[in-house]
Design an enzyme around this catalytic site. Sequence first.
Site, PDB file in Angstrom:
ATOM      1  N   HIS A 311       0.852  -1.186   0.000  1.00 48.41           N
ATOM      2  CA  HIS A 311       0.000   0.000   0.000  1.00 48.41           C
ATOM      3  C   HIS A 311       0.887   1.234   0.000  1.00 48.41           C
ATOM      4  O   HIS A 311       1.969   1.232   0.582  1.00 48.41           O
ATOM      5  CB  HIS A 311      -0.911   0.001   1.234  1.00 48.41           C
ATOM      6  CG  HIS A 311      -2.020   1.007   1.171  1.00 48.41           C
ATOM      7  ND1 HIS A 311      -1.844   2.330   1.503  1.00 48.41           N
ATOM      8  CD2 HIS A 311      -3.321   0.881   0.792  1.00 48.41           C
ATOM      9  CE1 HIS A 311      -2.986   2.974   1.349  1.00 48.41           C
ATOM     10  NE2 HIS A 311      -3.894   2.122   0.917  1.00 48.41           N
ATOM     11  N   ASP A 370      -7.924  -4.664  -0.180  1.00 47.26           N
ATOM     12  CA  ASP A 370      -8.492  -5.284  -1.377  1.00 47.26           C
ATOM     13  C   ASP A 370      -8.313  -6.798  -1.403  1.00 47.26           C
ATOM     14  O   ASP A 370      -8.955  -7.474  -2.207  1.00 47.26           O
ATOM     15  CB  ASP A 370      -7.835  -4.689  -2.632  1.00 47.26           C
ATOM     16  CG  ASP A 370      -8.028  -3.195  -2.729  1.00 47.26           C
ATOM     17  OD1 ASP A 370      -9.193  -2.765  -2.685  1.00 47.26           O
ATOM     18  OD2 ASP A 370      -7.032  -2.458  -2.847  1.00 47.26           O
TER      19      ASP A 370
END
Length: 436
Positions: A311, A370
């Site tokens: 991320h 996700d």
Amino acid sequence: MTNGNNNNLEFAELKIRGKMFKLPILKASIGKDVIDISRVSAEADCFTYDPGFMSTASCQSTITYIDGDKGILWHRGYDIKDLAEKSDFLEVAYLMIYGELPSSEQYHNFTTKIAHHALVNERLHYLFQTFCSSSHPMAIMLAAVGSLSAFYPDLLNFNETDYELTAIRMIAKIPTIAAMSYKYSIGQPFIYPDNSLDFTENFLHMMFATPCTKYKVNPIIKNALNKIFILHADHEQNASTSTVRIAGSSGANPFACISTGIASLWGPAHGGANEAVINMLKEIGSSENIPKYVAKAKDKNDPFRLMGFGHRVYKSYDPRAAVLKETCKEVLNELGQLENNPLLQIAIELEALALKDEYFIERKLYPNVDFYSGIIYKAMGIPSQMFTVLFAIARTVGWMAQWKEMHEDPEQKISRPRQLYTGYVHREYKCIVERK
């Protein structure tokens, strides 16, 4: 907005072309402080350069705090794990918009207003009919949300009441538009909102009911979707939120601003990543293939990438992913798929292998939000083309809170990034007959 912690300023010193400049250091209530460079261009005759704005704070905000190194995500000071486990989506929406958790009366009034504004103008139905049946639901929703500007054209001169009403309208109408986008894409009739249902139940009802068939909402599914919405509600100044703020800084109609956020969210590097995770897990196919694909991910000459890992902000385990991992197990257990869902088994084994691999540890590549959300959606019967649409439903709360905060900030200015020009210097114009 003025930061109350900056009464006793410290300064950083910056030497440019032999001249020293003192730059105020603005104190954060928690987290990294910020060097105020707003006067550099005027006084030093140069700009600062920060591609992707990775080191630039574009605003002051009291909404969301992230510590990527420690895996912390707070909304208005409340830990995301506490909100996901103990709150519900509309309570979090109230918190985002107003800054405090509601009383019972405030919560009742807020949810009543949301239900009241869930309907959209009947003329909007004609817009849907202009799309071909193969249109992506995000394309339909993008156009539909933008078209709301035509139904509320007077929202250009705001007062405090307008900010609140606009936020309520947008939060209320986005699930209706999302469900309409899905129904149109599969050729089914639209289902109107049902005010007897709560926010999440209502959305699931509009998605899966038909005029001739009632849809009974499974409470485990409802609670899981409620958590997913909370976990996606806001994430500080990401690409789509910054897009909404930039559009809003010009005084544009708020529904048009939200449509720009939807457009940004649609990008595969932003909101479309969970769909990419599902495709990756399908490509891996079985647990036996995991080592081969991990090796491919490590090979810089191989185009394969492990989706759902790493991320831009988090350098530790994404706190949202931890909640979703357990939620995923709860949903699949309820649906009788916990032991035989191949995608979940691949995901769990892939995560376990990656968390022990020095390649991923050194690069601080951990599962993100996700990684498990797509598996949950798929188990719920939500098609992959709707994944980003559901993300937009949740993130609308954050967009509206950020939009409202921006307009209430007395220091707010129209956004105007600068550039490092590397093109031609002055050239003389030649007529076409003189050009080679």
